[in-house]
Design an enzyme around this catalytic site. Structure first.
Site, PDB file in Angstrom:
ATOM      1  N   SER A  43       0.844  -1.206   0.000  1.00  0.00           N
ATOM      2  CA  SER A  43       0.000   0.000   0.000  1.00  0.00           C
ATOM      3  C   SER A  43       0.874   1.248   0.000  1.00  0.00           C
ATOM      4  CB  SER A  43      -0.941   0.002   1.207  1.00  0.00           C
ATOM      5  OG  SER A  43      -0.227  -0.240   2.399  1.00  0.00           O
ATOM      6  N   GLU A  77      -0.270 -12.101  -2.285  1.00  0.00           N
ATOM      7  CA  GLU A  77      -1.691 -12.236  -2.580  1.00  0.00           C
ATOM      8  C   GLU A  77      -1.944 -13.477  -3.430  1.00  0.00           C
ATOM      9  OE1 GLU A  77      -3.004  -8.583  -4.436  1.00  0.00           O
ATOM     10  OE2 GLU A  77      -2.190  -7.360  -2.811  1.00  0.00           O
ATOM     11  N   GLU A 114      -9.212  -9.736   3.143  1.00  0.00           N
ATOM     12  CA  GLU A 114      -9.560  -8.342   2.830  1.00  0.00           C
ATOM     13  C   GLU A 114     -10.918  -8.272   2.137  1.00  0.00           C
ATOM     14  OE1 GLU A 114      -6.481  -6.008   0.966  1.00  0.00           O
ATOM     15  OE2 GLU A 114      -7.854  -4.337   0.600  1.00  0.00           O
ATOM     16  N   LYS A 140       4.525 -11.695   2.820  1.00  0.00           N
ATOM     17  CA  LYS A 140       3.104 -11.880   2.472  1.00  0.00           C
ATOM     18  C   LYS A 140       2.944 -11.736   0.973  1.00  0.00           C
ATOM     19  CE  LYS A 140      -0.224  -8.493   3.376  1.00  0.00           C
ATOM     20  NZ  LYS A 140      -0.760  -8.178   2.033  1.00  0.00           N
TER      21      LYS A 140
HETATM   22  O1  KIV Z   1      -0.447  -3.438   1.488  1.00  0.00           O
HETATM   23  C1  KIV Z   1      -1.175  -3.394   2.480  1.00  0.00           C
HETATM   24  O2  KIV Z   1      -1.225  -2.417   3.225  1.00  0.00           O
HETATM   25  C2  KIV Z   1      -2.009  -4.556   2.754  1.00  0.00           C
HETATM   26  C3  KIV Z   1      -3.126  -4.366   3.732  1.00  0.00           C
HETATM   27  C4  KIV Z   1      -4.233  -3.669   3.073  1.00  0.00           C
HETATM   28  C5  KIV Z   1      -3.544  -5.634   4.336  1.00  0.00           C
HETATM   29  O3  KIV Z   1      -1.826  -5.578   2.178  1.00  0.00           O
END
Ligand code: KIV
Length: 260
Positions: free
Chosen positions: A43, A111, A178, A109
């Protein structure tokens, strides 16, 4: 905070509070307040770089911000996002995940679900802890056409459940959910042995995450329904973070008004 502690949160039912951070100063404030997890989220493409989406974030960007956050946060578990196109095959996933770990992340992490089986498995085989991310996947904005709640119909709800169970079988340690209906997030959370961390996924996830800029009322453009500004009633950043952590732990956030 470490991966073992994550498991005990799940077992005890204590809620996990997570915020995004991208630099040492914010990370240090969040850490001092006792946040459980700091997510170095892609983000940053929106809130730091001013992009319309997260697709322009590079591995070099993620390494730079992970190094900065690591200097500021020593107690919280640090999870770093793998950016768009950085995990398209197993070897690339391993190379890039190692860069984030070397930069100071304790978990990475990315997706997606079963379509990334090889990437999940190679990280498991190499002992790199992974957090999954199901439901709305901002890196798929082009295919999705818009940022929409996911899992409203049976077919897409079943896919989220199937992906979540597969991720657990591939050793994933936590899953961000999400923008999914609260009842689906509850069902997923109850079926898994690992914690779920919700954003727009209702109060029954095992933890909650917000983009820190949203939580502090720094928005450009549309503000999603799941966002709450904790600064407005709390005067300063530290008090806002304390209030966010307290609200997650006592389950007063998210309310129905923040859920789908
Ligand atoms: O990139 C991010 O901030 C995220 C959150 C929205 C979980 O993946």
């Amino acid at each position: 905070m470490n991966i073992e502690a994550l498991k005990s949160f799940k077992q005890s039912g204590d809620k996990i509070a997570c915020l995004t951070a991208y630099d040492a100063s914010f990370a240090s404030v969040f850490d001092t307040c006792g946040i459980d997890i700091i997510l170095i989220g892609d983000s940053l493409g929106n809130v730091i770089q001013g992009g319309e989406n997260t697709l322009d974030v590079s591995m070099d960007d993620m390494v730079y911000h992970t190094q900065a956050v690591t200097k500021g946060a020593q107690n919280a578990l640090r999870i770093a996002d793998m950016p768009y196109q950085s995990y398209t095959n197993a070897e690339q996933t391993l190379t890039n995940a190692k860069r984030l770990i070397m930069a100071g992340a304790q978990m990475v992490k990315f997706e997606g679900g079963c379509e990334h089986e090889a990437s999940f498995k190679i990280l498991q085989d190499n002992g790199i802890p992974v957090c999954g991310h199901l439901g709305l996947q901002p890196q798929s904005v082009i295919e999705m056409d818009d940022y929409k709640v996911q899992g409203r119909d049976k077919q897409s709800a079943d896919k989220i459940i199937k992906d979540a169970l597969a991720l657990v079988s591939w050793g994933v340690k936590a899953i961000v959910l999400e923008c999914v209906p609260a009842n689906l997030a509850k069902q997923v959370s109850q079926s898994l042995s690992i914690p779920t961390i919700g954003i727009g996924a209702g109060v029954n996830c095992d933890g909650q995450v917000l983009v820190s800029y949203d939580m502090l009322g720094i928005h450009v453009g549309h503000v999603p329904k799941f966002v709450k500004n904790f600064l407005i009633d709390n005067g300063d950043v530290k008090s806002a973070v304390d209030a966010f952590i307290k609200a997650v732990k006592d389950k007063s956030f998210p309310g129905e008004e923040h859920s789908y």
